[in-house]
Design a protein around this motif. Structure first.
Motif, PDB file in Angstrom:
ATOM      1  N   ALA A 109       0.899  -1.011  -0.016  1.00  0.00           N
ATOM      2  CA  ALA A 109       0.032  -0.150  -0.009  1.00  0.00           C
ATOM      3  C   ALA A 109       0.978   1.296  -0.036  1.00  0.00           C
ATOM      4  O   ALA A 109       0.427   2.318  -0.399  1.00  0.00           O
ATOM      5  N   ILE A 325      -6.224  -3.374  -2.328  1.00  0.00           N
ATOM      6  CA  ILE A 325      -5.784  -2.231  -1.303  1.00  0.00           C
ATOM      7  C   ILE A 325      -5.176  -0.975  -2.211  1.00  0.00           C
ATOM      8  O   ILE A 325      -4.455  -1.178  -3.388  1.00  0.00           O
ATOM      9  N   SER A 326      -5.587   0.346  -1.798  1.00  0.00           N
ATOM     10  CA  SER A 326      -5.417   1.312  -2.825  1.00  0.00           C
ATOM     11  C   SER A 326      -3.940   1.927  -2.183  1.00  0.00           C
ATOM     12  O   SER A 326      -3.467   1.551  -0.695  1.00  0.00           O
ATOM     13  N   PHE A 327      -3.267   2.327  -2.838  1.00  0.00           N
ATOM     14  CA  PHE A 327      -2.021   3.104  -2.422  1.00  0.00           C
ATOM     15  C   PHE A 327      -2.091   4.302  -1.766  1.00  0.00           C
ATOM     16  O   PHE A 327      -2.898   5.220  -1.833  1.00  0.00           O
ATOM     17  N   GLU A 328      -1.200   4.487  -0.647  1.00  0.00           N
ATOM     18  CA  GLU A 328      -1.368   5.625   0.228  1.00  0.00           C
ATOM     19  C   GLU A 328      -0.751   6.990  -0.418  1.00  0.00           C
ATOM     20  O   GLU A 328      -0.030   6.982  -1.490  1.00  0.00           O
TER      21      GLU A 328
END
Length: 328
Positions: A109, A325-328
């Motif tokens: 992430a 999961i999305s990237f931060e």
């Protein structure tokens, strides 16, 4: 001329097996069992019981011949093998698998492209070397463990965390707030008792350095000569070394531990006959999940959920696909 050729071919067929036929037969007799055994072994590899992540997430792993992209669930099996004893309790292994998946998920992430992780990882050749004839049965257990905990991660207020772990405490784990360099990210770590760790055969160790070895190790990072007359160890609330003072020089406890490859963060230093004697209690940095105590809790019948709650009371276990999961 055509009739002569036909007679020669017919004659060769009636003379029995030729040299070429014998060579082919020998090749088959020698090589066929090899191909059969490799084919059978491939069918029985423990990796095959692990269903790959549906999103196709892979981790780059360096080999002698280059880089191989390993599917995430297969990579988790190799991580679990590298950091756990092969005879560990099943529920302890499940708790560790959830921690490792959380670490990989948090790593994924944090970036747009996956690069090679620094986590310990064993491939099949490593398992064969370390476990000998038991490697297949052990990996089958580890593969099933990863499958049984598929998609489980640890979160804090909805965000995936990367929990630390180690092997053996000095009798207590450390609180995250006690090590300020770790920042707010580790405030969820609470100190918990690990009474049975002191009974482990690996609990106490000693290591000796000559003055030359001492100086050579420190010179790689610091400008220092000779053994200082006074060594001061500043400890945290649970007895782990926070800082080391060598005369006017102050070194972070974990940095000092890495320089001298000290097995535990709870250590003492003393000079004896011109040599430095390092004595330790436990094995590891002392933060987070203690594998030895987790194994003892598993022996008492606790599930992996209960074990994780013991070490991380402020964290939640959730199902999250790493590929989503999305990237931060």
């Amino acid at each position: 001329m055509d009739n002569g050729k036909n007679r020669k071919k017919k004659k060769r067929r009636t003379q029995g097996i030729g040299k070429e036929d014998i060579l082919v037969l020998l090749f088959c007799l020698i090589c066929f069992p090899y191909f059969l055994s490799n084919f059978s072994a491939r069918k029985q590899l423990p990796w095959d019981s692990v269903k790959p992540d549906t999103g196709g997430v892979t981790i780059p792993v360096s080999y002698a011949l280059g880089v191989k992209n390993v599917p995430i669930e297969e990579y988790l099996v190799g991580m679990l093998a590298a950091c756990c004893p092969k005879d560990a309790e099943p529920e302890m292994l499940k708790a560790q698998a959830v921690i490792l998946r959380s670490r990989v998920a948090a790593y994924y992430a944090s970036q747009k492209e996956m690069t090679e992780m620094s986590e310990p990882y064993w491939d099949i050749s490593d398992c064969r070397r370390e476990w000998g004839g038991e490697w297949e049965s052990a990996l089958e257990v580890f593969s099933q463990t990863v499958q049984d905990t598929k998609d489980f991660v640890l979160t804090c207020k909805g965000s995936i965390v990367s929990p630390p772990f180690f092997f053996l405490s000095n009798g207590n784990t450390r609180g995250g707030s006690e090590y300020k360099k770790w920042g707010k990210e580790y405030e969820y770590l609470k100190s918990v008792p690990c009474e049975k760790d002191v009974l482990s055969p690996a609990y106490e160790n000693q290591k000796e350095y000559t003055q030359t070895e001492w100086e050579d190790s420190l010179k790689k990072t610091f400008s220092i000569t000779g053994l200082p007359e006074k060594i001061v160890l500043l400890r945290d609330a649970k007895g782990y070394v926070d800082k080391v003072r060598l005369g006017d020089l102050e070194i972070e406890g974990e940095a000092f531990r890495r320089i001298f490859h000290i097995p535990s963060s709870d250590f003492t230093l003393e000079t004896v006959d011109g040599k430095l004697l390092i004595s330790t209690k436990g094995k590891g940095h002392g933060f987070g999940f203690c594998q030895n105590t987790a194994n003892e809790l598993a022996k008492q019948g606790q599930t992996f959920e209960m074990i994780l709650a013991y070490f991380f009371e402020d964290l939640q276990i959730e199902r999250k696909k790493i590929s989503e999961i999305s990237f931060e």
